[in-house]
Design a protein around this motif. Structure first.
Motif, PDB file in Angstrom:
ATOM      1  N   MET A   1      -3.940   3.907  28.012  1.00  0.00           N
ATOM      2  CA  MET A   1      -5.217   3.712  28.384  1.00  0.00           C
ATOM      3  C   MET A   1      -6.143   4.996  28.015  1.00  0.00           C
ATOM      4  SD  MET A   1      -5.496   0.470  29.482  1.00  0.00           S
ATOM      5  CE  MET A   1      -7.068   0.549  30.579  1.00  0.00           C
ATOM      6  N   PHE A   2      -7.317   4.819  28.080  1.00  0.00           N
ATOM      7  CA  PHE A   2      -8.262   5.905  27.605  1.00  0.00           C
ATOM      8  C   PHE A   2      -9.508   6.084  28.480  1.00  0.00           C
ATOM      9  CE2 PHE A   2      -6.019   4.319  23.918  1.00  0.00           C
ATOM     10  CZ  PHE A   2      -5.295   5.617  23.582  1.00  0.00           C
ATOM     11  N   SER A   3     -10.324   6.864  28.502  1.00  0.00           N
ATOM     12  CA  SER A   3     -11.483   6.755  29.613  1.00  0.00           C
ATOM     13  C   SER A   3     -12.882   6.618  28.680  1.00  0.00           C
ATOM     14  CB  SER A   3     -11.530   8.224  30.389  1.00  0.00           C
ATOM     15  OG  SER A   3     -11.926   9.162  29.321  1.00  0.00           O
ATOM     16  N   GLY A   4     -12.775   6.621  27.367  1.00  0.00           N
ATOM     17  CA  GLY A   4     -13.990   6.687  26.687  1.00  0.00           C
ATOM     18  C   GLY A   4     -14.831   8.108  26.570  1.00  0.00           C
ATOM     19  N   ILE A   5     -14.078   9.076  27.075  1.00  0.00           N
ATOM     20  CA  ILE A   5     -14.687  10.415  26.825  1.00  0.00           C
ATOM     21  C   ILE A   5     -14.131  10.945  25.786  1.00  0.00           C
ATOM     22  CG2 ILE A   5     -15.029  12.712  28.273  1.00  0.00           C
ATOM     23  CD1 ILE A   5     -16.440  10.073  29.599  1.00  0.00           C
ATOM     24  N   VAL A   6     -14.933  11.138  24.656  1.00  0.00           N
ATOM     25  CA  VAL A   6     -14.470  11.850  23.544  1.00  0.00           C
ATOM     26  C   VAL A   6     -14.284  13.302  23.771  1.00  0.00           C
ATOM     27  CG1 VAL A   6     -15.047  12.295  20.983  1.00  0.00           C
ATOM     28  CG2 VAL A   6     -15.523  10.234  22.220  1.00  0.00           C
ATOM     29  N   GLN A   7     -12.744  13.611  23.177  1.00  0.00           N
ATOM     30  CA  GLN A   7     -12.165  15.040  23.461  1.00  0.00           C
ATOM     31  C   GLN A   7     -12.674  15.796  22.285  1.00  0.00           C
ATOM     32  OE1 GLN A   7      -8.383  13.708  24.426  1.00  0.00           O
ATOM     33  NE2 GLN A   7      -8.667  13.945  26.501  1.00  0.00           N
ATOM     34  N   ALA A   8     -12.680  14.975  21.058  1.00  0.00           N
ATOM     35  CA  ALA A   8     -12.828  16.124  19.828  1.00  0.00           C
ATOM     36  C   ALA A   8     -13.305  15.061  18.575  1.00  0.00           C
ATOM     37  CB  ALA A   8     -11.691  16.607  19.458  1.00  0.00           C
ATOM     38  N   VAL A   9     -13.962  15.481  17.607  1.00  0.00           N
ATOM     39  CA  VAL A   9     -14.231  14.731  16.529  1.00  0.00           C
ATOM     40  C   VAL A   9     -13.231  15.222  15.188  1.00  0.00           C
ATOM     41  CG1 VAL A   9     -15.929  14.127  14.679  1.00  0.00           C
ATOM     42  CG2 VAL A   9     -16.513  14.381  16.863  1.00  0.00           C
ATOM     43  N   GLY A  10     -12.530  14.360  14.922  1.00  0.00           N
ATOM     44  CA  GLY A  10     -11.522  14.722  13.794  1.00  0.00           C
ATOM     45  C   GLY A  10     -12.083  14.174  12.517  1.00  0.00           C
ATOM     46  N   LYS A  11     -11.582  14.511  11.256  1.00  0.00           N
ATOM     47  CA  LYS A  11     -11.745  13.954   9.987  1.00  0.00           C
ATOM     48  C   LYS A  11     -10.856  13.275   9.177  1.00  0.00           C
ATOM     49  CE  LYS A  11     -15.693  16.405   9.527  1.00  0.00           C
ATOM     50  NZ  LYS A  11     -17.051  15.764   9.571  1.00  0.00           N
ATOM     51  N   ILE A  12     -11.287  12.334   8.688  1.00  0.00           N
ATOM     52  CA  ILE A  12     -10.054  11.329   7.902  1.00  0.00           C
ATOM     53  C   ILE A  12      -9.506  12.348   6.753  1.00  0.00           C
ATOM     54  CG2 ILE A  12      -9.692   9.392   6.438  1.00  0.00           C
ATOM     55  CD1 ILE A  12     -10.057   8.835   9.441  1.00  0.00           C
ATOM     56  N   ALA A  13      -8.393  12.524   6.852  1.00  0.00           N
ATOM     57  CA  ALA A  13      -7.730  13.366   5.683  1.00  0.00           C
ATOM     58  C   ALA A  13      -7.276  12.540   4.380  1.00  0.00           C
ATOM     59  CB  ALA A  13      -6.431  14.153   5.899  1.00  0.00           C
ATOM     60  N   SER A  14      -6.787  11.160   5.010  1.00  0.00           N
ATOM     61  CA  SER A  14      -6.550  10.206   3.618  1.00  0.00           C
ATOM     62  C   SER A  14      -6.221   8.856   4.288  1.00  0.00           C
ATOM     63  CB  SER A  14      -5.447  10.659   2.980  1.00  0.00           C
ATOM     64  OG  SER A  14      -4.205  10.785   3.875  1.00  0.00           O
ATOM     65  N   LEU A  15      -6.346   8.078   3.569  1.00  0.00           N
ATOM     66  CA  LEU A  15      -6.271   6.632   3.850  1.00  0.00           C
ATOM     67  C   LEU A  15      -4.931   6.239   2.711  1.00  0.00           C
ATOM     68  CD1 LEU A  15      -9.468   5.343   4.603  1.00  0.00           C
ATOM     69  CD2 LEU A  15      -7.645   4.874   6.314  1.00  0.00           C
ATOM     70  N   GLN A  16      -3.894   6.026   3.031  1.00  0.00           N
ATOM     71  CA  GLN A  16      -2.942   5.729   1.853  1.00  0.00           C
ATOM     72  C   GLN A  16      -2.316   4.275   1.995  1.00  0.00           C
ATOM     73  OE1 GLN A  16       0.032   8.835   2.965  1.00  0.00           O
ATOM     74  NE2 GLN A  16      -1.199  10.444   2.890  1.00  0.00           N
ATOM     75  N   ALA A  17      -2.506   3.652   0.850  1.00  0.00           N
ATOM     76  CA  ALA A  17      -1.664   2.043   0.958  1.00  0.00           C
ATOM     77  C   ALA A  17      -0.187   2.301   0.887  1.00  0.00           C
ATOM     78  CB  ALA A  17      -2.142   1.448  -0.239  1.00  0.00           C
ATOM     79  N   ARG A  18       0.144   1.371   1.748  1.00  0.00           N
ATOM     80  CA  ARG A  18       1.775   1.587   2.263  1.00  0.00           C
ATOM     81  C   ARG A  18       2.248   0.101   2.364  1.00  0.00           C
ATOM     82  NH1 ARG A  18       4.260   6.906   4.702  1.00  0.00           N
ATOM     83  NH2 ARG A  18       3.292   8.327   3.264  1.00  0.00           N
ATOM     84  N   GLY A  19       3.055  -0.297   1.423  1.00  0.00           N
ATOM     85  CA  GLY A  19       3.645  -1.692   1.746  1.00  0.00           C
ATOM     86  C   GLY A  19       2.708  -2.736   2.216  1.00  0.00           C
ATOM     87  N   GLY A  20       1.514  -2.769   1.875  1.00  0.00           N
ATOM     88  CA  GLY A  20       0.434  -4.036   2.221  1.00  0.00           C
ATOM     89  C   GLY A  20      -0.496  -3.498   3.418  1.00  0.00           C
ATOM     90  N   ASP A  21      -0.241  -2.509   4.005  1.00  0.00           N
ATOM     91  CA  ASP A  21      -1.144  -2.095   4.887  1.00  0.00           C
ATOM     92  C   ASP A  21      -1.445  -0.493   4.586  1.00  0.00           C
ATOM     93  OD1 ASP A  21       1.163  -0.704   6.330  1.00  0.00           O
ATOM     94  OD2 ASP A  21       1.367  -2.231   7.482  1.00  0.00           O
ATOM     95  N   VAL A  22      -1.729   0.383   5.797  1.00  0.00           N
ATOM     96  CA  VAL A  22      -2.389   1.501   5.479  1.00  0.00           C
ATOM     97  C   VAL A  22      -1.653   2.644   6.254  1.00  0.00           C
ATOM     98  CG1 VAL A  22      -4.358   3.215   5.685  1.00  0.00           C
ATOM     99  CG2 VAL A  22      -4.614   1.014   4.702  1.00  0.00           C
ATOM    100  N   ARG A  23      -1.296   4.044   5.744  1.00  0.00           N
ATOM    101  CA  ARG A  23      -1.229   5.003   6.525  1.00  0.00           C
ATOM    102  C   ARG A  23      -2.454   5.909   6.591  1.00  0.00           C
ATOM    103  NH1 ARG A  23       3.627   8.461   7.269  1.00  0.00           N
ATOM    104  NH2 ARG A  23       4.495   6.453   7.917  1.00  0.00           N
ATOM    105  N   LEU A  24      -2.817   6.233   7.876  1.00  0.00           N
ATOM    106  CA  LEU A  24      -3.959   6.965   8.227  1.00  0.00           C
ATOM    107  C   LEU A  24      -3.672   8.378   8.604  1.00  0.00           C
ATOM    108  CD1 LEU A  24      -7.166   7.328   8.520  1.00  0.00           C
ATOM    109  CD2 LEU A  24      -6.801   6.437  10.790  1.00  0.00           C
ATOM    110  N   VAL A  25      -4.167   9.315   7.734  1.00  0.00           N
ATOM    111  CA  VAL A  25      -4.071  10.851   8.297  1.00  0.00           C
ATOM    112  C   VAL A  25      -5.163  11.332   8.694  1.00  0.00           C
ATOM    113  CG1 VAL A  25      -3.110  13.080   7.432  1.00  0.00           C
ATOM    114  CG2 VAL A  25      -1.888  10.959   6.627  1.00  0.00           C
ATOM    115  N   VAL A  26      -5.423  11.927   9.904  1.00  0.00           N
ATOM    116  CA  VAL A  26      -6.378  12.530  10.713  1.00  0.00           C
ATOM    117  C   VAL A  26      -6.172  14.001  10.817  1.00  0.00           C
ATOM    118  CG1 VAL A  26      -8.004  12.572  12.503  1.00  0.00           C
ATOM    119  CG2 VAL A  26      -7.227  10.363  11.629  1.00  0.00           C
ATOM    120  N   ASP A  27      -7.322  14.773  10.501  1.00  0.00           N
ATOM    121  CA  ASP A  27      -7.060  16.110  10.583  1.00  0.00           C
ATOM    122  C   ASP A  27      -7.724  16.238  12.166  1.00  0.00           C
ATOM    123  OD1 ASP A  27      -7.739  19.000  11.300  1.00  0.00           O
ATOM    124  OD2 ASP A  27      -8.172  19.417   9.295  1.00  0.00           O
ATOM    125  N   ALA A  28      -6.728  16.778  13.022  1.00  0.00           N
ATOM    126  CA  ALA A  28      -7.220  16.723  14.415  1.00  0.00           C
ATOM    127  C   ALA A  28      -7.179  18.128  15.030  1.00  0.00           C
ATOM    128  CB  ALA A  28      -6.219  15.697  15.306  1.00  0.00           C
TER     129      ALA A  28
END
Length: 196
Positions: free
Chosen positions: A1-28
């Motif tokens: 569960m979350f509260s909807g109070i954003v703690q930080a803005v990250g940046k998408i580092a990469s979206l990598q196709a893997r076996g039919g779906d995606v590995r998402l990497v975020v600089d947090a």
């Protein structure tokens, strides 16, 4: 569960196709990864994702096709900003509203207008979600807990104060942009109970 109070803005580092779906990497870096472990839940643009890897300031997540089809995550490019929030602990304050991170669908920004020092935003959601959004109720947009001003059909409006715009990805949003929408979870359960 979350509260909807954003703690930080990250940046998408990469979206990598893997076996039919995606590995998402975020600089947090702004969120910090201290205390984060594989298996933990993090809300990324309002989507509850499970940490599968940690490397310095980056968090990796596996994103299923179901999640890609119901959210805007698959449309983001490297460098795109995403709102981040760590999962609540039982002792945490609940400043927003109860948010599951289970996005109901994708909405669109229809208008952004000045309103004194605030901004008045209008969104449109799929028709099947509109019944769950009520004036003065809560809605979660890209992981941000907001109060609904008014509704009209599949459209609704909110006000964003300068602080909210400054510390979330709303500062980068434009008319026409896709946003992740999570309706108030109580409304979903009430409907289910009434249907029997």
């Amino acid at each position: 569960m979350f509260s909807g109070i954003v703690q930080a803005v990250g940046k998408i580092a990469s979206l990598q196709a893997r076996g039919g779906d995606v590995r998402l990497v975020v600089d947090a870096q702004g969120l910090g990864v201290d205390g984060v472990a594989p298996g933990d839940s993090i809300a990324v643009a309002g989507v509850c994702l499970t940490v599968v890897g940690i490397d310095a300031t980056r968090l990796a997540f596996d994103v299923s096709n179901e999640t890609l089809s119901r959210t805007s995550l698959g449309t983001l490019d490297p460098g795109s900003g995403v709102n981040l929030e760590k999962a609540l602990r039982l002792a945490d304050r609940l400043d927003g509203h109860l948010v599951s991170g289970h996005v109901d669908g994708i909405g669109r920004v229809l208008a952004i207008e000045p309103d004194a020092r605030s901004q008045r935003w209008t969104f449109e959601v799929p028709v099947e979600l509109a019944k769950y959004i009520a004036g003065k109720g809560s809605v979660c947009i890209d992981g941000t807990s907001l109060t609904v001003n008014e509704t009209e059909g599949a459209r609704f409006g909110v006000n964003l104060i300068p602080h909210t715009v400054a510390v979330t990805t709303f500062k980068d949003r434009r008319v026409g942009d896709a946003v992740n929408i999570e309706v108030d979870l109580i409304a979903r359960y009430v409907e289910r109970l009434l249907r029997g």
